[in-house]
Design an enzyme around this catalytic site. Structure first.
Site, PDB file in Angstrom:
ATOM      1  N   VAL A 147       6.739   6.460   0.937  1.00  9.96           N
ATOM      2  CA  VAL A 147       5.603   6.512   0.563  1.00  9.96           C
ATOM      3  C   VAL A 147       4.739   5.057   0.593  1.00  9.96           C
ATOM      4  CG1 VAL A 147       5.396   8.717  -0.744  1.00  9.96           C
ATOM      5  CG2 VAL A 147       5.703   6.682  -1.940  1.00  9.96           C
TER       6      VAL A 147
ATOM      7  N   ALA B 292      -2.897   8.087  -5.562  1.00  9.56           N
ATOM      8  CA  ALA B 292      -1.461   7.519  -5.401  1.00  9.56           C
ATOM      9  C   ALA B 292      -1.767   6.124  -5.921  1.00  9.56           C
ATOM     10  CB  ALA B 292      -0.871   7.608  -3.969  1.00  9.56           C
TER      11      ALA B 292
ATOM     12  N   GLY C 280       0.802  -1.141  -0.038  1.00 12.35           N
ATOM     13  CA  GLY C 280      -0.088  -0.037  -0.066  1.00 12.35           C
ATOM     14  C   GLY C 280       0.941   1.270  -0.265  1.00 12.35           C
ATOM     15  N   ASN C 281       0.315   2.473   0.113  1.00  9.11           N
ATOM     16  CA  ASN C 281       1.008   3.530   0.242  1.00  9.11           C
ATOM     17  C   ASN C 281       0.261   4.760   1.148  1.00  9.11           C
ATOM     18  OD1 ASN C 281      -0.593   5.725  -1.285  1.00  9.11           O
ATOM     19  ND2 ASN C 281      -0.211   4.104  -3.017  1.00  9.11           N
ATOM     20  N   ARG C 282       0.810   5.351   1.611  1.00 12.72           N
ATOM     21  CA  ARG C 282       0.614   6.645   2.452  1.00 12.72           C
ATOM     22  C   ARG C 282      -0.605   7.509   2.205  1.00 12.72           C
ATOM     23  NH1 ARG C 282       3.317   4.878   7.007  1.00 12.72           N
ATOM     24  NH2 ARG C 282       5.035   3.855   6.442  1.00 12.72           N
TER      25      ARG C 282
END
Lengths: 236, 236
Positions: free
Chosen positions: B34, A104, A38-40
């Site tokens: 990220v 994102a 995943g990403n933030r």
């Protein structure tokens, strides 16, 4: 009289008849049934843009990855997990007048994802995670030929050489604008309520002052009003 | 009179003087600033256990990974991201009387994590993600010598051959109990409000009926009351 005119325009909404597509949040790429990459991204900026466009009268579809936010009022929200699902949801919504790709999206998916949870075996080496490129949603929308949105806006989330990377992204993807922001952990942008962006268009680069994500969204929405100008919704 | 006695005991709390450590949620292992490897644990079961133990009078520390839940009332909550941070927070809390390891701790960390966001390069192969084993929090707590909790409870989240894997985990980790649950996507356990578990002890395996995570937590908390029995808090 001028005030009444302005109010009348706002009541109708300057984006009335305009179809907008907004992507938001991260994508999750499964490794196995419980693990994922995943990403933030919190989705706050993308959701704020969807809200701002809807308030100006646009018919907005928001395609979002997994976020902790509630669906914005007055917006059709579609929930997806992976980049591939997000692309499918976006293509299914064309034609639109404007597309704002604020999600994102994972650059890579896990090509050897497992159907069962990978077990840690004593003495065995860690499993290999093999990556393969994901479809490029921004580039695909920018190249969608006769169905190409009149205006395609991308986001560039960088941690270094932000403007250089963002300018290159504008060329590479074939989109019209890039909203470039620095998401280094020290900036607190990912997950935070404020954003400091540059708007990069074919005409040049504009630094925007640090502002709430809601205010960045408002300003961007009004710029979209300007840019669409004479271009009316396809249905009208 | 018996009722009054029971009420008095409850007011004092059957776990009064007992120190409890509970872990909950996923861990996130960074790939770069990220991106991360995460998992689908919601933390609902672990947080419910922390609450249940606190309601029975225990002094509870909850060490949690990133979750969407609010910190439980009456519990000291410590927020961490990675498995290594979670281990550190747990060891810093010893000695405790009981440890319940409900977190879905990442088995592996990314050994080649990058300080800057990894760029997708045209024509270049995807980056390699190299994994290395994480410290094993459950095994470490089970082996902590003189500071070993009187009772160490682990969780096993499996998607296949649940009891076989969970039984093996009990032996391998050296803990006292394993709460085994099936987290196959079809069960809706991860993220959902219900759970179907087996309690595996040295004495055997007990199937528990499907119940809310709050009820599973209550039942487990009362079993902990039984198990600690004569064993009083170390500080008393």
């Amino acid at each position: 009289e001028i005030l009444a005119l302005v109010e009348g325009l706002l009541a109708a909404g300057p984006l009335r008849g305009v179809k907008a597509l907004v992507t938001s949040g991260p994508t999750f790429e499964p490794i196995d049934p419980v693990r994922f990459i995943g990403n933030r991204s919190s989705g706050k900026q993308g959701h704020a843009i969807a809200s701002a466009l809807a308030r100006l009268g646009a018919e907005v579809t928001l395609v979002t990855g997994p976020v902790r936010l509630t669906d914005p009022a007055g917006v059709t929200t579609v929930h997806v997990e992976t980049a591939r699902e997000m692309l499918g949801a976006c293509l299914g919504r064309l034609p639109v007048d404007v597309a704002v790709c604020a999600a994102a999206v994972a650059d890579w998916t896990v090509s050897n994802a497992s159907k069962e949870k990978r077990k840690k075996e004593a003495g065995a080496p860690p499993p290999a995670i093999e990556l393969a490129p994901n479809p490029d949603i921004l580039a695909t929308l920018s190249e969608s030929g006769g169905a190409r949105p009149h205006l395609v806006v991308g986001f560039a989330a960088e941690t270094e050489r932000v403007l250089e990377h963002a300018g290159a992204k504008l060329e590479r993807k074939g989109c019209d604008w890039i909203v470039a922001n620095d998401v280094s952990p020290a900036t607190g942008t990912f997950g935070g309520d404020f954003n400091t962006v540059h708007l990069i268009t074919r005409a040049g680069t504009e630094p925007w002052p640090r502002a709430s994500k809601a205010d960045v969204a408002e300003r961007l929405a009004w710029r979209i009003v300007d840019a669409l100008g004479g271009h009316k919704g396809e249905q009208e």
